[in-house]
Design a protein around this motif. Structure first.
Motif, PDB file in Angstrom:
ATOM      1  N   GLU A 173      -9.110   8.675   3.683  1.00 24.92           N
ATOM      2  CA  GLU A 173      -7.838   8.533   4.066  1.00 24.92           C
ATOM      3  C   GLU A 173      -7.149   9.852   4.494  1.00 24.92           C
ATOM      4  N   ASP A 229      -9.309   7.570   9.284  1.00 30.89           N
ATOM      5  CA  ASP A 229      -8.412   6.989   8.507  1.00 30.89           C
ATOM      6  C   ASP A 229      -8.728   5.514   8.073  1.00 30.89           C
ATOM      7  N   ASN A 230      -8.848   4.898   6.728  1.00 33.58           N
ATOM      8  CA  ASN A 230      -9.107   3.871   6.238  1.00 33.58           C
ATOM      9  C   ASN A 230     -10.693   3.354   6.879  1.00 33.58           C
ATOM     10  N   ARG A 237       0.811  -1.212  -0.024  1.00 38.64           N
ATOM     11  CA  ARG A 237       0.213  -0.122   0.013  1.00 38.64           C
ATOM     12  C   ARG A 237       0.890   1.268   0.079  1.00 38.64           C
ATOM     13  N   ARG A 249      -0.265   4.993   1.238  1.00 40.81           N
ATOM     14  CA  ARG A 249      -1.720   5.470   1.155  1.00 40.81           C
ATOM     15  C   ARG A 249      -2.611   4.482   1.696  1.00 40.81           C
ATOM     16  N   THR A 250      -3.907   4.325   1.570  1.00 46.14           N
ATOM     17  CA  THR A 250      -4.757   3.524   2.342  1.00 46.14           C
ATOM     18  C   THR A 250      -4.819   2.414   1.377  1.00 46.14           C
ATOM     19  N   ARG A 251      -5.145   2.588   0.070  1.00 49.42           N
ATOM     20  CA  ARG A 251      -5.262   1.382  -0.897  1.00 49.42           C
ATOM     21  C   ARG A 251      -4.024   0.517  -1.098  1.00 49.42           C
ATOM     22  N   TYR A 273      -9.565  15.113   5.796  1.00 42.89           N
ATOM     23  CA  TYR A 273      -9.449  13.784   5.294  1.00 42.89           C
ATOM     24  C   TYR A 273      -9.708  14.086   3.615  1.00 42.89           C
TER      25      TYR A 273
END
Length: 446
Positions: free
Chosen positions: A396, A424-425, A153, A156-158, A404
């Motif tokens: 995120e 986040d997430n 990842r 970042r979140t993805r 965000y």
């Protein structure tokens, strides 16, 4: 097994150019180094190791790669500088000639980057890095056979899951088959395990990446649709996105599955390249505009809210004014959400160089600006349709405190201000408000 003693306490800087696949591979390299004790360099620190993952899709990309290498060499004097990726594969001698570059790795060698670094790090952690310049010539295309798995990842979140590499299509304008080799892939079992690991680490969204992912299965005798079905069944992953899929490989079976699936988002990135059938033939693309339009119409029928991004190349050899007019007219009528516009760049060794009628640079620029303006209109219209509606958003962190960013299921970028910590997430149903100040995202109503 990694020689962790050599890595402990070191710092590393990373720079990635190009596609999502490159970012996925860099993130995996960074993770392996971090597991061995290497931390990401701080803003004002000088790194011990610099890794540049390059792109070579256009002449501009080559230039950006050289600039990035020069910047890192100046910013981190004395660092071990390693260059890999497509530009390193295609032009290793030119990369190796850049002052400060210590190692050039081709596609096969990229998977052994830890060993190459370990061989060149001094044993004493207090020793200054003194590395003799050594050039590892990149592997010839026919020998690029390794599939190096990647699911990371980064910052970042993805997560980005590499499922396939290489390409067998050999479009006349493209060097990617020479840079990446033939089509090859990981097994479904291997990729499902990677997705489960991402879920165990808290991942909610995975972007499926590759060079030509619809061609999945050459190595293992499996199919792309079976891969999608297996990934959809992984507990914990709530969202999948398919990064780019050739129109001739975007089958009704794939579309129908995505429309009815648990976790595949209404979001497609489909390369068109030209809206002129004559130019598509010159490019050796494997479809015509009628097929392409029918695919987009089918997406809209099954998933009316889907975000559809389209790749277009302007100014390719053979693109006359009339052919460009056909492209512009076709795109005006196409129910897509955004255009990713690229100006054609002549690449050494490609068959396109044998096509007569080169388009002047100023004409390429003018055509590019016209399509970019069309893209802006389409994107604005798409976003505006959803103002006042409620959509699920994966949030995120942003650099701005209390704010965000994120994307809806159908890939609308949002901004959430003055929010509580700890989001986040998280996936939340949020009401989309008006445009932000710079027109790049929708604000969330509060």
């Amino acid at each position: 097994m990694e020689q962790t003693g050599l890595f402990e306490g070191r710092t590393a800087a990373y720079y990635t150019l190009g596609c999502k696949l490159n970012f996925a591979e860099t993130a995996t390299i960074a993770r392996r180094l971090e597991d061995a004790g290497v931390r990401r360099v701080g803003e004002k620190e000088c790194a011990d190791i610099c890794i540049v993952n390059t792109c070579s899709v256009t002449e501009v990309a080559d230039h950006k790669c050289r600039q990035a290498i020069h910047r890192l060499v100046r910013r981190h004097p004395g660092a071990l500088v390693i260059v890999t990726g497509c530009y390193a594969q295609l032009q290793p001698e030119r990369v190796a000639a850049i002052e400060g570059v210590d190692l050039v790795l081709g596609q096969n060698e990229k998977g052994d980057i830890m060993r190459y670094i370990a061989e060149r790090l001094p044993m004493g952690s207090d020793e200054r890095l003194l590395v003799a310049h050594e050039h590892y010539a990149a592997t010839r295309t026919k020998d690029i056979t390794r599939f190096v798995p990647s699911c990371s990842r980064g910052e970042r979140t993805r997560f980005f899951l590499k499922v396939q590499d290489g390409c067998d299509y050999y479009c006349t304008y493209c060097t990617i088959p020479f840079a990446r080799g033939r089509s090859r892939n990981g097994s479904i079992a291997q990729l499902v395990d990677a997705a489960r690991t991402a879920a165990a680490e808290g991942g909610k969204e995975i972007v499926i990446t590759g060079v030509n992912i619809g061609d999945y299965g050459h190595t293992t005798g499996e199919s792309f649709i079976d891969l999608l079905r297996a990934l959809d069944a992984v507990d914990g992953i709530e969202r999948y996105r398919i990064s780019s899929l050739e129109p001739n490989l975007l089958t009704d079976e794939v579309l129908e599955f995505c429309a009815a699936s648990r976790a595949f988002m209404p979001h497609f990135h489909i390369p068109l390249q030209s809206g002129s059938d004559a130019v598509l033939k010159l490019m050796h693309r494997r479809y015509d505009t009628a097929l392409f339009y029918n695919k987009i119409a089918r997406v809209r029928e099954l998933m009316p809210d889907a975000f559809i991004g389209i790749d277009v190349i302007v100014g390719t050899r053979g693109e006359t004014e009339d052919y460009f007019a056909e492209t512009e007219c076709f795109l005006e009528a196409l129910p897509c959400s955004q255009l990713h516009v690229f100006s054609y760049s002549e690449r050494p060794g490609t068959a396109a160089l044998r096509i007569p009628h080169a388009v002047a640079p100023e004409e390429k620029h003018e055509r590019s600006q016209r399509l970019l303006a069309l893209s802006d209109r389409k994107l604005h219209d798409f976003y505006s349709r959803y103002i006042g509606t409620q959509r699920p958003v994966l949030l995120e962190h942003s650099r701005k405190a209390g704010c965000y960013s994120g994307f809806t299921d159908n890939y609308i970028k949002i901004e959430l201000e003055n929010a509580a910590a700890g989001l986040d997430n998280k996936i939340m149903d949020l009401r989309l408000g008006q445009w932000n100040a710079d027109g790049t995202a929708l604000k969330i109503e509060q």
